[in-house]
Write a protein that holds these residues in place. Structure first.
Motif, PDB file in Angstrom:
ATOM      1  N   GLY A  85       0.797  -1.216   0.000  1.00  0.00           N
ATOM      2  CA  GLY A  85       0.000   0.000   0.000  1.00  0.00           C
ATOM      3  C   GLY A  85       0.830   1.267   0.000  1.00  0.00           C
ATOM      4  O   GLY A  85       0.431   2.281  -0.575  1.00  0.00           O
ATOM      5  N   THR A  86       2.010   1.233   0.633  1.00  0.00           N
ATOM      6  CA  THR A  86       2.856   2.421   0.697  1.00  0.00           C
ATOM      7  C   THR A  86       3.306   2.849  -0.690  1.00  0.00           C
ATOM      8  O   THR A  86       3.168   4.012  -1.085  1.00  0.00           O
ATOM      9  CB  THR A  86       4.087   2.146   1.579  1.00  0.00           C
ATOM     10  OG1 THR A  86       3.652   1.836   2.902  1.00  0.00           O
ATOM     11  CG2 THR A  86       5.008   3.353   1.626  1.00  0.00           C
ATOM     12  N   THR A  87       3.868   1.917  -1.453  1.00  0.00           N
ATOM     13  CA  THR A  87       4.350   2.274  -2.782  1.00  0.00           C
ATOM     14  C   THR A  87       3.193   2.621  -3.716  1.00  0.00           C
ATOM     15  O   THR A  87       3.334   3.499  -4.574  1.00  0.00           O
ATOM     16  CB  THR A  87       5.184   1.136  -3.385  1.00  0.00           C
ATOM     17  OG1 THR A  87       4.445  -0.086  -3.329  1.00  0.00           O
ATOM     18  CG2 THR A  87       6.481   0.963  -2.633  1.00  0.00           C
ATOM     19  N   ASN A  88       2.072   1.950  -3.547  1.00  0.00           N
ATOM     20  CA  ASN A  88       0.940   2.281  -4.415  1.00  0.00           C
ATOM     21  C   ASN A  88       0.428   3.686  -4.141  1.00  0.00           C
ATOM     22  O   ASN A  88       0.039   4.410  -5.059  1.00  0.00           O
ATOM     23  CB  ASN A  88      -0.184   1.258  -4.240  1.00  0.00           C
ATOM     24  CG  ASN A  88      -1.096   1.218  -5.451  1.00  0.00           C
ATOM     25  OD1 ASN A  88      -0.641   1.196  -6.584  1.00  0.00           O
ATOM     26  ND2 ASN A  88      -2.401   1.219  -5.206  1.00  0.00           N
ATOM     27  N   PHE A  89       0.443   4.102  -2.872  1.00  0.00           N
ATOM     28  CA  PHE A  89       0.065   5.472  -2.537  1.00  0.00           C
ATOM     29  C   PHE A  89       1.036   6.460  -3.162  1.00  0.00           C
ATOM     30  O   PHE A  89       0.634   7.477  -3.750  1.00  0.00           O
ATOM     31  CB  PHE A  89       0.027   5.661  -1.021  1.00  0.00           C
ATOM     32  CG  PHE A  89      -0.254   7.075  -0.590  1.00  0.00           C
ATOM     33  CD1 PHE A  89      -1.555   7.523  -0.486  1.00  0.00           C
ATOM     34  CD2 PHE A  89       0.788   7.952  -0.309  1.00  0.00           C
ATOM     35  CE1 PHE A  89      -1.820   8.848  -0.112  1.00  0.00           C
ATOM     36  CE2 PHE A  89       0.538   9.259   0.066  1.00  0.00           C
ATOM     37  CZ  PHE A  89      -0.773   9.703   0.168  1.00  0.00           C
ATOM     38  N   ILE A  90       2.331   6.174  -3.053  1.00  0.00           N
ATOM     39  CA  ILE A  90       3.346   7.072  -3.617  1.00  0.00           C
ATOM     40  C   ILE A  90       3.166   7.205  -5.124  1.00  0.00           C
ATOM     41  O   ILE A  90       3.191   8.313  -5.676  1.00  0.00           O
ATOM     42  CB  ILE A  90       4.760   6.552  -3.265  1.00  0.00           C
ATOM     43  CG1 ILE A  90       5.025   6.721  -1.763  1.00  0.00           C
ATOM     44  CG2 ILE A  90       5.826   7.273  -4.086  1.00  0.00           C
ATOM     45  CD1 ILE A  90       6.291   6.030  -1.291  1.00  0.00           C
ATOM     46  N   LEU A  91       2.983   6.079  -5.816  1.00  0.00           N
ATOM     47  CA  LEU A  91       2.822   6.119  -7.266  1.00  0.00           C
ATOM     48  C   LEU A  91       1.536   6.849  -7.664  1.00  0.00           C
ATOM     49  O   LEU A  91       1.508   7.555  -8.681  1.00  0.00           O
ATOM     50  CB  LEU A  91       2.824   4.701  -7.832  1.00  0.00           C
ATOM     51  CG  LEU A  91       4.171   3.970  -7.746  1.00  0.00           C
ATOM     52  CD1 LEU A  91       4.008   2.519  -8.174  1.00  0.00           C
ATOM     53  CD2 LEU A  91       5.225   4.669  -8.581  1.00  0.00           C
ATOM     54  N   THR A  92       0.492   6.681  -6.879  1.00  0.00           N
ATOM     55  CA  THR A  92      -0.753   7.394  -7.155  1.00  0.00           C
ATOM     56  C   THR A  92      -0.557   8.899  -7.049  1.00  0.00           C
ATOM     57  O   THR A  92      -1.019   9.668  -7.906  1.00  0.00           O
ATOM     58  CB  THR A  92      -1.864   6.926  -6.201  1.00  0.00           C
ATOM     59  OG1 THR A  92      -2.089   5.525  -6.379  1.00  0.00           O
ATOM     60  CG2 THR A  92      -3.159   7.681  -6.444  1.00  0.00           C
ATOM     61  N   ARG A  93       0.156   9.337  -6.021  1.00  0.00           N
ATOM     62  CA  ARG A  93       0.390  10.773  -5.840  1.00  0.00           C
ATOM     63  C   ARG A  93       1.332  11.333  -6.903  1.00  0.00           C
ATOM     64  O   ARG A  93       1.168  12.471  -7.356  1.00  0.00           O
ATOM     65  CB  ARG A  93       0.952  11.032  -4.439  1.00  0.00           C
ATOM     66  CG  ARG A  93      -0.024  10.728  -3.324  1.00  0.00           C
ATOM     67  CD  ARG A  93      -1.273  11.586  -3.442  1.00  0.00           C
ATOM     68  NE  ARG A  93      -0.969  12.994  -3.221  1.00  0.00           N
ATOM     69  CZ  ARG A  93      -1.652  14.009  -3.763  1.00  0.00           C
ATOM     70  NH1 ARG A  93      -2.677  13.766  -4.570  1.00  0.00           N
ATOM     71  NH2 ARG A  93      -1.312  15.254  -3.501  1.00  0.00           N
ATOM     72  N   MET A  94       2.301  10.534  -7.333  1.00  0.00           N
ATOM     73  CA  MET A  94       3.181  10.983  -8.417  1.00  0.00           C
ATOM     74  C   MET A  94       2.388  11.202  -9.695  1.00  0.00           C
ATOM     75  O   MET A  94       2.634  12.160 -10.437  1.00  0.00           O
ATOM     76  CB  MET A  94       4.296   9.953  -8.646  1.00  0.00           C
ATOM     77  CG  MET A  94       5.319   9.890  -7.525  1.00  0.00           C
ATOM     78  SD  MET A  94       6.615   8.634  -7.785  1.00  0.00           S
ATOM     79  CE  MET A  94       7.579   9.399  -9.105  1.00  0.00           C
ATOM     80  N   ARG A  95       1.417  10.348  -9.941  1.00  0.00           N
ATOM     81  CA  ARG A  95       0.613  10.489 -11.153  1.00  0.00           C
ATOM     82  C   ARG A  95      -0.413  11.611 -11.027  1.00  0.00           C
ATOM     83  O   ARG A  95      -0.537  12.457 -11.911  1.00  0.00           O
ATOM     84  CB  ARG A  95      -0.110   9.171 -11.463  1.00  0.00           C
ATOM     85  CG  ARG A  95      -1.015   9.249 -12.686  1.00  0.00           C
ATOM     86  CD  ARG A  95      -1.702   7.918 -12.947  1.00  0.00           C
ATOM     87  NE  ARG A  95      -2.589   7.539 -11.863  1.00  0.00           N
ATOM     88  CZ  ARG A  95      -3.841   7.979 -11.718  1.00  0.00           C
ATOM     89  NH1 ARG A  95      -4.344   8.852 -12.580  1.00  0.00           N
ATOM     90  NH2 ARG A  95      -4.587   7.571 -10.716  1.00  0.00           N
ATOM     91  N   GLU A  96      -1.155  11.630  -9.917  1.00  0.00           N
ATOM     92  CA  GLU A  96      -2.252  12.579  -9.776  1.00  0.00           C
ATOM     93  C   GLU A  96      -1.778  14.010  -9.555  1.00  0.00           C
ATOM     94  O   GLU A  96      -2.386  14.954 -10.065  1.00  0.00           O
ATOM     95  CB  GLU A  96      -3.151  12.161  -8.616  1.00  0.00           C
ATOM     96  CG  GLU A  96      -3.942  10.887  -8.854  1.00  0.00           C
ATOM     97  CD  GLU A  96      -4.812  10.520  -7.675  1.00  0.00           C
ATOM     98  OE1 GLU A  96      -5.696   9.663  -7.854  1.00  0.00           O
ATOM     99  OE2 GLU A  96      -4.599  11.069  -6.566  1.00  0.00           O
ATOM    100  N   ALA A  97      -0.711  14.186  -8.771  1.00  0.00           N
ATOM    101  CA  ALA A  97      -0.266  15.522  -8.394  1.00  0.00           C
ATOM    102  C   ALA A  97       1.035  15.930  -9.078  1.00  0.00           C
ATOM    103  O   ALA A  97       1.523  17.043  -8.846  1.00  0.00           O
ATOM    104  CB  ALA A  97      -0.100  15.604  -6.871  1.00  0.00           C
ATOM    105  N   GLY A  98       1.615  15.040  -9.891  1.00  0.00           N
ATOM    106  CA  GLY A  98       2.864  15.375 -10.563  1.00  0.00           C
ATOM    107  C   GLY A  98       4.043  15.487  -9.631  1.00  0.00           C
ATOM    108  O   GLY A  98       5.030  16.175  -9.937  1.00  0.00           O
ATOM    109  N   LEU A  99       3.970  14.817  -8.472  1.00  0.00           N
ATOM    110  CA  LEU A  99       5.057  14.904  -7.491  1.00  0.00           C
ATOM    111  C   LEU A  99       6.234  14.038  -7.906  1.00  0.00           C
ATOM    112  O   LEU A  99       6.084  13.029  -8.585  1.00  0.00           O
ATOM    113  CB  LEU A  99       4.562  14.448  -6.116  1.00  0.00           C
ATOM    114  CG  LEU A  99       3.365  15.172  -5.507  1.00  0.00           C
ATOM    115  CD1 LEU A  99       3.023  14.572  -4.147  1.00  0.00           C
ATOM    116  CD2 LEU A  99       3.647  16.661  -5.379  1.00  0.00           C
ATOM    117  N   GLY A 100       7.439  14.435  -7.467  1.00  0.00           N
ATOM    118  CA  GLY A 100       8.586  13.564  -7.568  1.00  0.00           C
ATOM    119  C   GLY A 100       8.528  12.505  -6.487  1.00  0.00           C
ATOM    120  O   GLY A 100       7.734  12.590  -5.539  1.00  0.00           O
TER     121      GLY A 100
END
Length: 455
Positions: free
Chosen positions: A179-194
């Motif tokens: 769940g941790t990595t999936n959350f990170i990848l979701t935020r990178m996609r949705e918010a354009g975060l590094g």
């Protein structure tokens, strides 16, 4: 000292037909307290399903004062700081291990098995690293080891493989189980975060530990995928032979470019049965944006199973949490209560196949695995596309699509060739990507990600 069992309150015996299943629990952290609370809250329904009550007689914890506060000074529940006391205590039927770790936990579990106790654990690291030894000891002693909470939290995927899909020759399993990595990848996609920004957000929200290595380096997902492969294919647990890559090196530009091409980046676990052996791998990969796994976002988990008779089945649920994990732990306890209700020894195999039917299948080297690939090549000049296509072809890689992407700003500002290849052996693709960095048309490191179709 342990209290007299006679002093314990009766627990919903009107719904039960047999003597209570007596449990000792090691650990009263997130999962342990969730298990206690759900057992207390739902005791009538649990006893009705199990055929008898399930009672926690004793708890082992490092901090006994805190444990007593969490349990609400529950009468009849003994507290001890010595887990081995629970593993050897005569009036305990099942040891629940939810403390985590590998070294001491291995000792506790093996001691419990040696003393004829069944074991329920949510400890994926323990089973990924020592599972073969533990399952062999349990089979020899005639006791059961259950671990639904160790693999996909609220998703009953072990039971699905062991029971619901038991008629199938499983062809492959693909999972998002961290769940941790999936959350990170979701935020990178949705918010354009590094990656660093998304990780900091995950830590602030409690999705990631202060040291996130276990999650972001793919180890946790590999533990779980190794257990799924063992259940799917009737083989020993082979975590040490899995190919494991995490998401630390993933760039925001590649997440955005994948989206532009119609894909999403996920940290996937893949276990695939082939004639020569089994693929066992964890790494970031592109999946089509309209695929079922592409819709698994945030801290959720998802597992796909392809069976020869069932076709593809999708299993989805929460990827973390106290009571979500407790749900799986207690489901295993209910199984134990049912299987031993009449005093017989349980006969459900720990790894879905009975030991005599297991096959020691080899794990295939990653270099031989064939997938399509995404390549991002920083361009020295726009007119270099034909040169890149020729260079790839000369190295055994066939481009299927090629396009130019202009990155307006940031560390990767400039022109980039975005290439999707035909399926090719991983070793060939890796070599070709490395060789392209020496071309005059290329002006920086080449990014490479695998593409999974999963159909």
């Amino acid at each position: 000292m342990f209290s007299d069992p006679a002093s314990r309150p009766a627990l919903a015996h009107s719904a039960a037909t047999g003597a209570p299943l007596r449990v000792g629990m090691i650990g009263i952290g997130t999962v342990g307290i969730g298990t206690w609370r759900v057992l207390q809250r739902n005791q009538t329904a649990i006893a009705g399903r199990a055929g008898r009550a399930i009672e926690i007689l004793a708890v082992a914890a490092r901090n006994l004062t805190r444990a007593a506060q969490l349990l609400g000074d529950a009468p009849g529940v003994a507290l001890t700081s010595d887990p081995l006391q629970l593993a050897t205590r005569p009036d305990i039927d099942v040891l629940v291990e939810v403390a985590g770790g590998t070294g001491p936990a291995r000792e506790w579990v093996l001691a419990a098995i040696a003393h004829g106790k069944h074991v329920v654990t949510a400890n994926k690291a323990l089973l990924a690293e020592h599972g073969n030894e533990i399952f062999a000891a349990a089979h020899q002693r005639g006791v059961a080891v259950a671990y639904e909470g160790a693999v996909a939290v609220s998703i009953p995927i072990v039971k699905a493989l062991r029971e619901g899909l038991a008629a199938n020759q499983v062809e492959w399993v693909a999972d998002i189980v961290n769940g941790t990595t999936n959350f990170i990848l979701t935020r990178m996609r949705e918010a354009g975060l590094g990656f660093d920004e998304a990780l900091a957000e995950a830590q602030a929200l409690g999705y990631a530990e202060a040291d996130p290595s276990f999650d972001v380096d793919g180890i946790d997902a590999a533990h779980k995928t190794a257990l799924l492969a063992a259940n799917a294919f009737g083989m020993p647990v082979r975590f040490s032979q899995a190919h494991v890559e995490g998401i630390r090196a993933l760039q925001a530009v590649d997440v955005a470019c994948a989206e532009r091409l119609g894909y999403r980046v996920k940290l996937l676990g893949i276990a695939r049965l082939q004639d020569a052996g089994v693929q066992l791998r964890v790494h970031p990969a592109l999946v089509p944006a309209d695929h079922l796994l592409a819709a698994v976002n945030g801290a959720m988990n998802g597992v796909l199973v392809k069976g020869d008779a069932s076709g593809i089945t999708m299993h989805y649920g929460a990827g973390a949490g106290s009571e979500t994990t407790a749900s799986a732990v207690i489901a295993d306890l209910i199984d134990m209560a049912r299987q031993t209700l009449d005093g017989r020894r349980p006969c459900v195999p720990g790894l879905a196949f009975h030991p005599h039917a297991q096959v020691d299948r080899p794990v295939l080297p990653m270099a031989s695995v064939r997938t399509a690939h995404y390549l991002r090549v920083p361009l020295a000049r726009r007119e270099a596309m034909a040169e890149l296509a020729a260079a790839l072809g000369a190295r055994g890689v066939t481009p299927v699509t090629m396009s130019v992407h202009v990155q307006p700003s940031g560390a990767h500002a400039g022109l980039h060739a975005l290439i999707v290849t035909a399926p090719v052996a991983d070793g060939v693709a890796q070599h070709a990507a490395g060789q392209m960095e020496g071309l005059s048309a290329c002006c920086g490191p080449v990014a490479r990600l695998r593409i999974e179709r999963l159909d």
